[in-house]
Scaffold this motif. Sequence first.
Motif, PDB file in Angstrom:
ATOM      1  N   PRO A  12      -4.874  -3.525 -38.718  1.00  0.00           N
ATOM      2  CA  PRO A  12      -3.640  -3.915 -39.418  1.00  0.00           C
ATOM      3  C   PRO A  12      -2.379  -3.317 -38.813  1.00  0.00           C
ATOM      4  O   PRO A  12      -1.292  -3.903 -38.944  1.00  0.00           O
ATOM      5  CB  PRO A  12      -3.874  -3.413 -40.848  1.00  0.00           C
ATOM      6  N   ASN A  13      -2.507  -2.174 -38.145  1.00  0.00           N
ATOM      7  CA  ASN A  13      -1.324  -1.525 -37.575  1.00  0.00           C
ATOM      8  C   ASN A  13      -1.108  -1.843 -36.102  1.00  0.00           C
ATOM      9  O   ASN A  13      -0.261  -1.230 -35.445  1.00  0.00           O
ATOM     10  CB  ASN A  13      -1.418  -0.014 -37.782  1.00  0.00           C
ATOM     11  N   LYS A  14      -1.883  -2.770 -35.572  1.00  0.00           N
ATOM     12  CA  LYS A  14      -1.692  -3.301 -34.216  1.00  0.00           C
ATOM     13  C   LYS A  14      -1.762  -2.228 -33.137  1.00  0.00           C
ATOM     14  O   LYS A  14      -1.025  -2.261 -32.155  1.00  0.00           O
ATOM     15  CB  LYS A  14      -0.347  -4.017 -34.088  1.00  0.00           C
ATOM     16  N   ILE A  15      -2.689  -1.285 -33.288  1.00  0.00           N
ATOM     17  CA  ILE A  15      -2.692  -0.179 -32.322  1.00  0.00           C
ATOM     18  C   ILE A  15      -3.678  -0.379 -31.177  1.00  0.00           C
ATOM     19  O   ILE A  15      -3.500   0.199 -30.097  1.00  0.00           O
ATOM     20  CB  ILE A  15      -2.980   1.173 -33.011  1.00  0.00           C
ATOM     21  N   LEU A  51      -2.463 -11.602 -29.355  1.00  0.00           N
ATOM     22  CA  LEU A  51      -2.847 -11.565 -30.769  1.00  0.00           C
ATOM     23  C   LEU A  51      -1.890 -10.737 -31.617  1.00  0.00           C
ATOM     24  O   LEU A  51      -1.406 -11.195 -32.659  1.00  0.00           O
ATOM     25  CB  LEU A  51      -4.273 -11.035 -30.913  1.00  0.00           C
ATOM     26  N   THR A  52      -1.611  -9.498 -31.179  1.00  0.00           N
ATOM     27  CA  THR A  52      -0.750  -8.647 -31.999  1.00  0.00           C
ATOM     28  C   THR A  52       0.702  -9.075 -31.947  1.00  0.00           C
ATOM     29  O   THR A  52       1.519  -8.582 -32.725  1.00  0.00           O
ATOM     30  CB  THR A  52      -0.880  -7.178 -31.556  1.00  0.00           C
ATOM     31  N   PRO A  96     -10.708   0.276 -35.468  1.00  0.00           N
ATOM     32  CA  PRO A  96      -9.323   0.652 -35.142  1.00  0.00           C
ATOM     33  C   PRO A  96      -8.702   1.619 -36.145  1.00  0.00           C
ATOM     34  O   PRO A  96      -7.831   2.409 -35.787  1.00  0.00           O
ATOM     35  CB  PRO A  96      -8.596  -0.683 -35.141  1.00  0.00           C
ATOM     36  N   THR A  97      -9.146   1.575 -37.389  1.00  0.00           N
ATOM     37  CA  THR A  97      -8.606   2.471 -38.406  1.00  0.00           C
ATOM     38  C   THR A  97      -9.344   3.803 -38.487  1.00  0.00           C
ATOM     39  O   THR A  97      -9.010   4.657 -39.310  1.00  0.00           O
ATOM     40  CB  THR A  97      -8.641   1.776 -39.779  1.00  0.00           C
ATOM     41  N   GLY A  98     -10.376   3.998 -37.660  1.00  0.00           N
ATOM     42  CA  GLY A  98     -11.031   5.292 -37.548  1.00  0.00           C
ATOM     43  C   GLY A  98     -12.397   5.400 -38.167  1.00  0.00           C
ATOM     44  O   GLY A  98     -13.107   6.402 -37.941  1.00  0.00           O
ATOM     45  N   THR A 147      -6.665 -13.785 -37.654  1.00  0.00           N
ATOM     46  CA  THR A 147      -7.107 -13.299 -38.963  1.00  0.00           C
ATOM     47  C   THR A 147      -8.075 -12.131 -38.817  1.00  0.00           C
ATOM     48  O   THR A 147      -7.974 -11.110 -39.515  1.00  0.00           O
ATOM     49  CB  THR A 147      -7.769 -14.438 -39.760  1.00  0.00           C
ATOM     50  N   LEU A 148      -9.031 -12.273 -37.889  1.00  0.00           N
ATOM     51  CA  LEU A 148     -10.020 -11.220 -37.674  1.00  0.00           C
ATOM     52  C   LEU A 148      -9.368  -9.955 -37.118  1.00  0.00           C
ATOM     53  O   LEU A 148      -9.630  -8.842 -37.585  1.00  0.00           O
ATOM     54  CB  LEU A 148     -11.107 -11.729 -36.725  1.00  0.00           C
ATOM     55  N   LYS A 149      -8.513 -10.136 -36.132  1.00  0.00           N
ATOM     56  CA  LYS A 149      -7.832  -8.992 -35.529  1.00  0.00           C
ATOM     57  C   LYS A 149      -6.961  -8.267 -36.553  1.00  0.00           C
ATOM     58  O   LYS A 149      -6.960  -7.026 -36.621  1.00  0.00           O
ATOM     59  CB  LYS A 149      -6.985  -9.473 -34.340  1.00  0.00           C
ATOM     60  N   LYS A 150      -6.262  -9.011 -37.361  1.00  0.00           N
ATOM     61  CA  LYS A 150      -5.381  -8.419 -38.371  1.00  0.00           C
ATOM     62  C   LYS A 150      -6.179  -7.616 -39.386  1.00  0.00           C
ATOM     63  O   LYS A 150      -5.758  -6.542 -39.822  1.00  0.00           O
ATOM     64  CB  LYS A 150      -4.585  -9.520 -39.063  1.00  0.00           C
TER      65      LYS A 150
END
Length: 471
Positions: free
Chosen positions: A456-459, A467-468, A147-149, A449-452
């Motif tokens: 972290p930016n819930k995108i 979850l988000t 998710p962060t690239g 916890t895993l999703k976060k």
Amino acid sequence: MNCDYTLQGIPDMVVKPKTPEEVSEILKVANKYGTKVIPRGNGADLTGGAKPIGDGGIILDVSLMNKILDVDLQNRIVTVEVGISWSELCEQLSNVEIGYYPGSTGPASGFSATIGGGLSNNTVGGGGAAMYGAVTEQCVGLEVVLPTGEIIDTGAKANSFRDKPFTRFGLGADYSGIFLGDVGIHGVKTKASLNIYPLPEFRGYATYVVKKTKEKSAEKRASEVMLKWQHQRLPLHDFFYYTPSTVSGLTSRKIAKGLADNKVRGAILYYTTVADTQRQLDYNIERIEKIAEEAEFRKLGPTVEEGNVGKWFYEEDGKWQWGNSMFGGGSLFGLSGCLKSPTELLPEYGKMYADWVKRNLPKMAEVGAGGGADFVAFGVYPTYIDVAGGAAVISNIDNREGQVELWKDYLITQIKTLGGIHYWMGEIIGRALVDSGALTEEYYNFMITLKKALDPNKILSPGKFYLTDNY
């Protein structure tokens, strides 16, 4: 075609990247501006897996990433971009030297459903399910954009000195598993490597009529035979049970013309088996059919015209058509809820469906449902079944709220009554698992916890499983 019945969110834009690097850049920009991103294949999902929850954001359509990148015959591994459809993959593999296929050939929507969609849903659909299992069983590695690239490989290729995948396990935990069945919440799959198998030269099939008796329902009689087939590890490629009402629907609509022309009534059970030699095939058939004969099932003729649905399933692309009545088309949709179950619970599922319909008949009439719910059950390696079914409704915006309430009641009944294990985890089913209390507090907190940690930016695919909403 997107057959999803849930309310469609309207995105701000649709982007169609061609490379993992383009996917990475899209996600990095989305993180910078807090824009949600929803990965999408060809949209063949029925439960909200390929659409935004609410309006806005970016639909990230991977359908242009649709090439076969490598066929490794030494290790019998194919590596593909995840936007290729199951039917296209099977078609191209069948032309490789002696011909290959990826074990289970994807869902019943596999003419259009993509590899990425199948892996995101732990798809089971036939075309080898009884012999090889769900499509995720064949996955030996992935390329994933987080998710962060960041772009990572899982499986053997996580070792930077390894140029080709050959196993999913060995470098610590099974990190491929985080992204299999995740319905797009943990990352964007861009490449997948799958086991492939030679197309067998010899195959056999038969179809049986299964009638209820005074002592046993058709489901009970069928499950007893199915259990024996599985417990004895007989070489079944696929086997399917159709309820009497499913058979009635197929014959009345002339979907299975052989059943209609031969006025077949009641439930049916069919199997397919494969072999490398005629002698081996004859031995397979003898052992498989002995169990059905001892149960006194009536065997239909050997041709499709005589009602042999097993032959139609294997030889005429029935593996991608058996579920077409669920897709409906036009204004007809299915309130669907496919799940995995121990084989011995097939009779209990028959009772559960009948009880649910009886309890909800007034509500079904009120919201435009067809007055029934039905299912098909089929074998999955090693010893369980997939129960695929739903209730038909006429889509009408005035009745939408009531139809969604009916659908949720149906799903929660499946979840609570027999502990059904759903694997289509789009918006509606993922949230039903949370709403029903099926997920313990400890398990759900682990998911958060895993999703976060990954997002972290819930995108990425926000709102699934709520979850988000919870961090």
